[in-house]
Design a protein around this motif. Sequence first.
Motif, PDB file in Angstrom:
ATOM      1  N   LEU A  52     -22.556  33.940  -3.411  1.00 32.94           N
ATOM      2  CA  LEU A  52     -22.291  32.529  -3.682  1.00 32.94           C
ATOM      3  C   LEU A  52     -20.852  32.437  -4.144  1.00 32.94           C
ATOM      4  N   LYS A  53     -20.078  31.556  -3.517  1.00 26.21           N
ATOM      5  CA  LYS A  53     -18.649  31.494  -3.844  1.00 26.21           C
ATOM      6  C   LYS A  53     -18.150  30.057  -3.874  1.00 26.21           C
ATOM      7  N   PRO A  54     -17.103  29.798  -4.664  1.00 28.00           N
ATOM      8  CA  PRO A  54     -16.463  28.483  -4.668  1.00 28.00           C
ATOM      9  C   PRO A  54     -15.700  28.268  -3.364  1.00 28.00           C
ATOM     10  N   VAL A  55     -15.689  27.038  -2.889  1.00 26.22           N
ATOM     11  CA  VAL A  55     -14.965  26.697  -1.657  1.00 26.22           C
ATOM     12  C   VAL A  55     -14.223  25.380  -1.846  1.00 26.22           C
ATOM     13  N   ASP A  56     -13.107  25.236  -1.113  1.00 20.27           N
ATOM     14  CA  ASP A  56     -12.386  23.967  -1.069  1.00 20.27           C
ATOM     15  C   ASP A  56     -13.050  23.061  -0.050  1.00 20.27           C
ATOM     16  N   LEU A  57     -13.225  21.806  -0.408  1.00 19.54           N
ATOM     17  CA  LEU A  57     -13.791  20.817   0.500  1.00 19.54           C
ATOM     18  C   LEU A  57     -12.789  19.715   0.846  1.00 19.54           C
ATOM     19  N   ILE A  58     -11.570  19.828   0.313  1.00 16.94           N
ATOM     20  CA  ILE A  58     -10.559  18.792   0.540  1.00 16.94           C
ATOM     21  C   ILE A  58     -10.214  18.745   2.022  1.00 16.94           C
ATOM     22  N   LYS A  59     -10.248  17.545   2.570  1.00 10.75           N
ATOM     23  CA  LYS A  59      -9.903  17.368   3.978  1.00 10.75           C
ATOM     24  C   LYS A  59      -8.419  17.055   4.110  1.00 10.75           C
ATOM     25  N   LYS A  60      -7.827  17.493   5.191  1.00  7.11           N
ATOM     26  CA  LYS A  60      -6.412  17.226   5.458  1.00  7.11           C
ATOM     27  C   LYS A  60      -6.251  15.895   6.197  1.00  7.11           C
ATOM     28  N   TRP A  61      -5.122  15.219   5.949  1.00  2.00           N
ATOM     29  CA  TRP A  61      -4.806  13.968   6.639  1.00  2.00           C
ATOM     30  C   TRP A  61      -4.801  14.205   8.144  1.00  2.00           C
ATOM     31  N   GLN A  62      -5.315  13.236   8.889  1.00  2.00           N
ATOM     32  CA  GLN A  62      -5.327  13.315  10.350  1.00  2.00           C
ATOM     33  C   GLN A  62      -4.807  12.012  10.943  1.00  2.00           C
ATOM     34  N   PRO A  63      -4.079  12.097  12.050  1.00  2.00           N
ATOM     35  CA  PRO A  63      -3.608  10.883  12.710  1.00  2.00           C
ATOM     36  C   PRO A  63      -4.763  10.170  13.424  1.00  2.00           C
ATOM     37  N   ASN A  64      -4.629   8.849  13.558  1.00  5.65           N
ATOM     38  CA  ASN A  64      -5.585   8.019  14.307  1.00  5.65           C
ATOM     39  C   ASN A  64      -7.034   8.232  13.859  1.00  5.65           C
ATOM     40  N   LYS A  65      -7.224   8.355  12.558  1.00  6.12           N
ATOM     41  CA  LYS A  65      -8.562   8.555  11.987  1.00  6.12           C
ATOM     42  C   LYS A  65      -8.855   7.414  11.022  1.00  6.12           C
ATOM     43  N   PHE A  66     -10.108   6.964  11.006  1.00  7.33           N
ATOM     44  CA  PHE A  66     -10.508   5.924  10.069  1.00  7.33           C
ATOM     45  C   PHE A  66     -10.867   6.572   8.737  1.00  7.33           C
ATOM     46  N   TYR A  67     -10.237   6.100   7.663  1.00  2.00           N
ATOM     47  CA  TYR A  67     -10.548   6.556   6.317  1.00  2.00           C
ATOM     48  C   TYR A  67     -11.173   5.417   5.537  1.00  2.00           C
ATOM     49  N   TYR A  68     -12.215   5.768   4.770  1.00  2.40           N
ATOM     50  CA  TYR A  68     -12.904   4.793   3.938  1.00  2.40           C
ATOM     51  C   TYR A  68     -12.317   4.801   2.541  1.00  2.40           C
ATOM     52  N   TRP A  69     -12.509   3.689   1.827  1.00  3.39           N
ATOM     53  CA  TRP A  69     -12.067   3.571   0.456  1.00  3.39           C
ATOM     54  C   TRP A  69     -12.655   4.720  -0.353  1.00  3.39           C
ATOM     55  N   ASN A  70     -11.846   5.371  -1.147  1.00  2.42           N
ATOM     56  CA  ASN A  70     -12.188   6.492  -2.030  1.00  2.42           C
ATOM     57  C   ASN A  70     -12.253   7.841  -1.334  1.00  2.42           C
ATOM     58  N   ASN A  71     -12.033   7.939  -0.020  1.00  4.29           N
ATOM     59  CA  ASN A  71     -11.929   9.263   0.605  1.00  4.29           C
ATOM     60  C   ASN A  71     -10.755   9.983  -0.037  1.00  4.29           C
ATOM     61  N   ILE A  72     -10.932  11.276  -0.310  1.00  4.34           N
ATOM     62  CA  ILE A  72      -9.871  12.078  -0.922  1.00  4.34           C
ATOM     63  C   ILE A  72      -9.356  13.061   0.117  1.00  4.34           C
ATOM     64  N   ILE A  73      -8.033  13.119   0.253  1.00  2.92           N
ATOM     65  CA  ILE A  73      -7.401  13.991   1.242  1.00  2.92           C
ATOM     66  C   ILE A  73      -6.182  14.670   0.631  1.00  2.92           C
ATOM     67  N   GLU A  74      -5.646  15.611   1.384  1.00  2.78           N
ATOM     68  CA  GLU A  74      -4.339  16.177   1.069  1.00  2.78           C
ATOM     69  C   GLU A  74      -3.495  16.078   2.338  1.00  2.78           C
ATOM     70  N   PRO A  75      -2.173  16.171   2.215  1.00  2.54           N
ATOM     71  CA  PRO A  75      -1.328  16.117   3.405  1.00  2.54           C
ATOM     72  C   PRO A  75      -1.672  17.227   4.393  1.00  2.54           C
ATOM     73  N   SER A  76      -1.332  17.035   5.653  1.00  2.00           N
ATOM     74  CA  SER A  76      -1.615  18.067   6.659  1.00  2.00           C
ATOM     75  C   SER A  76      -0.897  19.366   6.311  1.00  2.00           C
ATOM     76  N   ARG A  77       0.234  19.265   5.640  1.00  2.00           N
ATOM     77  CA  ARG A  77       0.923  20.427   5.070  1.00  2.00           C
ATOM     78  C   ARG A  77       0.836  20.258   3.558  1.00  2.00           C
ATOM     79  N   PRO A  78      -0.150  20.901   2.915  1.00  2.00           N
ATOM     80  CA  PRO A  78      -0.408  20.656   1.493  1.00  2.00           C
ATOM     81  C   PRO A  78       0.838  20.785   0.618  1.00  2.00           C
ATOM     82  N   ASN A  79       0.950  19.822  -0.324  1.00  2.00           N
ATOM     83  CA  ASN A  79       2.078  19.824  -1.262  1.00  2.00           C
ATOM     84  C   ASN A  79       1.611  20.056  -2.695  1.00  2.00           C
ATOM     85  N   GLY A  80       0.310  20.404  -2.874  1.00  2.00           N
ATOM     86  CA  GLY A  80      -0.223  20.657  -4.204  1.00  2.00           C
ATOM     87  C   GLY A  80      -0.853  19.440  -4.854  1.00  2.00           C
TER      88      GLY A  80
END
Length: 191
Positions: A52-80
């Motif tokens: 059993l291990k910890p995993v990242d679930l953060i999704k990266k930004w994508q072009p031409n994608k519908f995002y809903y209010w409160n979705n959490i993302i990081e840039p396609s090239r993560p900046n921290g």
Amino acid sequence: MAFMLYADEKMQKPADIRLAFNGTGILDTVLYFGSNQSDEVLKPQTDAQIILKPVDLIKKWQPNKFYYWNNIIEPSRPNGYIYRCTTQGRTGSEEPRWWIDNGGSGASGSARFTVLGEAYRHTDIKLSLTQAGLDSAVGGEGIELGTQLQGGNAIAVYMRVTNKSYDLRNDFMDACRGLATNSTITTTTDV
């Protein structure tokens, strides 16, 4: 039900490990891994142990994608840093300029995102099979649960999450971190 994390030792209530912090701090909790079906058996598919291990679930930004209010993302090239969708909509083909200061925001297409603070990472999670073991556990590392698990028995999993950021943060709407097993297979036996 299959093998999963529960909030109680009797394995009646599935665990919800979404987290909230009012700034820096440590959150300790105990969860229970198992199956409430006594005829189920869990085995690793290729590894020697069930891990059993910890995993990242953060999704990266994508072009031409519908995002809903409160979705959490990081840039396609993560900046921290992580960003919350504050105006839902479809992104354009160009990624926004990602601000890292408090209140900074960026837009792409009709979607708008606001900085939440430093990114949640799986390395902020320590796991142990004992409460005392959390003090020496290494963030981001998994724990071995055994070569085979029989349903009907819960394994206590102690978890410590550390927030090093002073930002108010929570992932109630869109989980940023989680726990997962390596590849496993569930079978049933005659009990």
